[in-house]
Enzyme design. Sequence first.
Site, short mmCIF file in Angstrom:
data_model
loop_
_atom_site.label_atom_id
_atom_site.label_comp_id
_atom_site.label_asym_id
_atom_site.label_seq_id
_atom_site.Cartn_x
_atom_site.Cartn_y
_atom_site.Cartn_z
CG HIS A 156 4.29 3.50 15.21
ND1 HIS A 156 5.42 4.35 14.66
CD2 HIS A 156 3.27 4.03 14.54
CE1 HIS A 156 4.90 5.17 13.69
NE2 HIS A 156 3.46 4.74 13.57
N GLY B 130 6.96 -6.82 18.35
CA GLY B 130 5.75 -7.32 19.12
C GLY B 130 5.40 -6.26 20.10
CG ASP C 233 8.46 -5.74 23.21
OD1 ASP C 233 8.16 -4.65 22.63
OD2 ASP C 233 9.44 -6.44 23.02
CG ASP D 14 -11.53 11.71 8.90
OD1 ASP D 14 -12.06 12.14 7.91
OD2 ASP D 14 -12.21 11.44 9.87
CG ASP E 25 -16.22 10.11 11.99
OD1 ASP E 25 -15.08 9.98 11.15
OD2 ASP E 25 -16.63 11.42 12.12
#
Length: 694
Positions: A437, A443, A445, A610, A618
Amino acid sequence: MEGNCFNQTVFLFTLLLAIAASSVRGHSTRVGFYSSTCPRAESIVKSTVKSHFKLDPTIAPGLLRMHFHDCFVRGCDASILIDGPNAEKTAPASQFLKGYKVIDDAKFQLECECPGVVSCADILALAARDSVVLTKGTSWAVPTGRRDGTVSKASDTDGNMPGFQDTVDVLKQKFAAKGLNTRDLVTLVGAHTIGTTACEVFSYRLYNFTSTGADPSINPAFVSHLQALCPQNRDGSRQIALDTGSADRFDTSFFAKLREGKGILESDQRLWTDVLTKTFVQRFLEVRGSLGLSFNVEFGKSMVKMSNIEVKTGTMGEIRKVCSKPCMQVDNNGLEMQPFFAYKYNFSITKPTITNPFSFYLFVALHPMEMSCFNQRVFLLTLLLPIVVILVEGQGTRVGFYSTSCPKVESIVSSTVQSHFKSDPTIAPGLLRMHFHDCFVQGCDGSILIDGPNAEKTAPPNQLLRGYEVIDDAKTQLESVCPGVVSCADILALAARDSVVLTSGASWAVPTGRRDGTVSQSSDANNLPGFRDTVDVQKKKFADKGLNTQDLVTLVGGHTIGTAACQFFSYRLYNFTSTGADPSMNPAFVSQLQALCPQNGDGSRRIGLDNGSANKFDTSFFANLRDGKGILESDQRLWTDNSTKTFVQRFLGVRGLLGLTFNVEFGKSMVKMSNIGVKTGTAGEIRKVCSKVN
């Protein structure tokens, strides 16, 4: 006034030269250097190495050694490739190197596709990595952007190249002279897990080494074995495996051989007799009582460090057209003679013929009467400012940025993340998401860390991010050790990597040197990919950040760890269409999710992204997409779009497709992402506290 004007002009010109030179030296290598100028560079080198490897597998250790020899003499500038009666390749230590044809083949193909773009030094660095992969080692992201040297002298190998009879202290000294530590020494010598050496190089250890016979550090049974292979006063050119029984496979067997007294080279075996080097050998072997090290991971890190020894970048050196000979003229002493300024003067006219933009600067300095003093100064200052801007903006991140200014930075961040992870394992996906995010807004930073009523962290997509206390904790410790040195942006990038490792993912070398931003606005978070985005929208958002479709699928694979709240996907379970749930979902999985997220129930309940493997890094996430079990709509769409589905299948190793290793590719894509819009040089600041600007 004229003399004073001349002095002022010369002063400005001198300053201009100094800054230009500093700019040249300040450039560094970076992953993806050729992404726009020659995007197929890595694939061309890889396919060339693979083609030669199929015909002759011994080419792999040959290329790896060649890169090592190149870097230890004049830096990694491909000077080892240059032909000549007294060139580096003619030195005794380099006479048995092989693989030159591979580099020449790759260069020929690259010159056809991207003439004058890719250096021989970079080809060699990439070929060395690909050689390790072909012998079952793990890949790593290779920073590129090196330029080729123009000097190659056999005499330069003297004292620089580690020797097979060197003591450990001498080896340490030679490696330290190149900026490499003892761990790097043991790790890189571990490359002897592949390849061979000639009997003549080590047979002195087998006969009359001492008054009683062979080298006592060699296993007696192994001495007899080697004596049978290398009889006294017989063919000294016979090749013997450096890692007996496993010379074609990149693994830790070599270190096991040292422990058993079966090191072929005297310098190798000595790593087991020195207390400090022995410790690292034991750690690679995961000896009980020692903190284990992953050889494949550490080898990639040390190779990145080694491949950045004294590199030529910017306008230093050249890009050779043919790897075996330099383009620039060289005098009898091996010194580069091409002038910095291409300046030709035609005496029949009053002005010079300019063949290089910098030539005009020289003309101004040497012909002050041609322009008024004021104009000269304005002109030079006008040219000075862009160069300063280039100097500031052109500096990139690099691996080992804090090696001298704060050498313990990575260990401090790693231990901090590990400490918090032990208390709360869900902190790992939190830190990984936070870095993602951060990079997609302003950028990479550290702007996501700044507090404020309208700061980035207050935007809806960011309100559930977590892990801020980990970054604050690491920053506090680093400020006490290295005040004002390490940026919050770098801490976050390192913490994201460490989070992946703690969830059983592979490590990667993180380039550092970012500086912290001073602006944080929630309105800028509109750049973030959303959970309802179509694949086309996702592609555009990633492309806007310099990331391609493979990066998209790879980075979304970060959803292999972590959870999402019911409120972000329950709309797919009820009345998604006139007939019910989202038809792209597995019907049985819909029922499972409906039980977990009842309609109008608790929208804040967390569900694993997942299914069945939310705590382990994985490829299970991709298998779930294939099975119609993607939690987020944007995730599941990766399976329904042909361009993204192909990459999902390649990560799953579907037969008929060229497989991809998720752990390896994830590290590469993370390095690319972590360089989005970075602030370096004097841009931004180094925050004292990560949650507020200085």
